[in-house]
Design a protein around this motif. Structure first.
Motif, PDB file in Angstrom:
ATOM      1  N   SER A   1      34.761  77.675  41.163  1.00 32.05           N
ATOM      2  CA  SER A   1      35.885  76.874  40.615  1.00 32.05           C
ATOM      3  C   SER A   1      35.827  77.311  39.056  1.00 32.05           C
ATOM      4  O   SER A   1      36.873  77.439  37.827  1.00 32.05           O
TER       5      SER A   1
ATOM      6  N   PRO B   1      42.523  82.327  39.944  1.00 28.53           N
ATOM      7  CA  PRO B   1      42.478  82.997  41.060  1.00 28.53           C
ATOM      8  C   PRO B   1      43.024  84.461  40.644  1.00 28.53           C
ATOM      9  O   PRO B   1      44.379  84.292  39.911  1.00 28.53           O
TER      10      PRO B   1
ATOM     11  N   TYR C   1      40.110  84.724  45.775  1.00 27.77           N
ATOM     12  CA  TYR C   1      39.813  83.782  46.553  1.00 27.77           C
ATOM     13  C   TYR C   1      39.135  82.458  45.588  1.00 27.77           C
ATOM     14  O   TYR C   1      37.967  83.128  45.942  1.00 27.77           O
ATOM     15  N   THR C   2      39.674  81.440  44.676  1.00 27.15           N
ATOM     16  CA  THR C   2      38.709  80.660  44.766  1.00 27.15           C
ATOM     17  C   THR C   2      39.653  79.149  45.389  1.00 27.15           C
ATOM     18  O   THR C   2      40.244  79.297  45.990  1.00 27.15           O
TER      19      THR C   2
ATOM     20  N   VAL D   1      40.859  75.931  46.246  1.00 30.02           N
ATOM     21  CA  VAL D   1      42.107  74.900  46.030  1.00 30.02           C
ATOM     22  C   VAL D   1      41.466  73.581  45.806  1.00 30.02           C
ATOM     23  O   VAL D   1      41.237  72.586  45.641  1.00 30.02           O
TER      24      VAL D   1
ATOM     25  N   GLU E   1      45.512  74.289  53.494  1.00 35.47           N
ATOM     26  CA  GLU E   1      44.782  74.317  52.605  1.00 35.47           C
ATOM     27  C   GLU E   1      43.818  73.248  52.499  1.00 35.47           C
ATOM     28  O   GLU E   1      42.310  73.154  52.066  1.00 35.47           O
TER      29      GLU E   1
END
Length: 164
Positions: free
Chosen positions: A140, A144, A149-150, A152, A160
């Motif tokens: 994080s 993004p 991709y990081t 959610v 998700e």
């Protein structure tokens, strides 16, 4: 006589004989800086971003077998190590599916945020220019992006939640 052994390469990013040589060098000099400088001289030979279709396909296949996450070619994260940059201004860590280093950045102080380091890296430039096809996974601390991709933050859908 120490020689590389194929058995040394199983699940170990640095073969045992090289680990032993690094330790012996440290005992002889009392410094890892000499090792770091010599390692930096070898970076162009061992630190390579996969760019050919075959290399990228191999990386995607290995990541998929491990995690069932399609399209991934590398995982990015920052590790702050308090040493003098052995690569000077030319130094640039992204890890491939076999724990090999694909890219490394060594020019920022330890207080620099991961996202800033990535934003100014050669790796991001390669992905922005579509010179590397595939996805990177990051924590994080990264923004993004279409290729990065990081996690959610507040998963709402079943898909998700499956990623958490």
């Amino acid at each position: 006589m120490l020689r590389p052994d194929k058995a040394d390469l199983r699940g170990v990013p640095v073969p045992r004989f090289l680990q032993l040589l690094a330790v012996l060098r440290f005992y002889a000099t009392g410094s890892f800086q000499v090792i770091s400088i010599e390692f930096a001289g070898k970076l162009p030979e061992v630190v390579k971003i996969p760019q050919s279709n075959e290399e990228l396909a191999t990386a995607r296949n290995i990541f998929y077998r491990v995690s069932h996450f399609p399209g991934v070619v590398g995982c990015v994260d920052c590790t702050h190590i308090p040493i003098t940059s052995p690569g000077g201004e030319l130094a640039e860590v992204v890890v491939g599916p076999r724990l090999e280093i694909l890219d490394i950045v060594c020019r920022w102080p330890g207080s620099t945020h991961d996202a800033r380091i990535f934003h100014n890296s050669r790796l991001r430039l390669h992905f922005d220019r579509d010179e590397v096809s595939g996805l990177l996974l990051g924590d994080s601390g990264y923004p993004p992006l279409r290729y990065l991709y990081t996690p959610v933050r507040n998963p709402a859908t079943p898909a998700e939640r499956r990623l958490v």
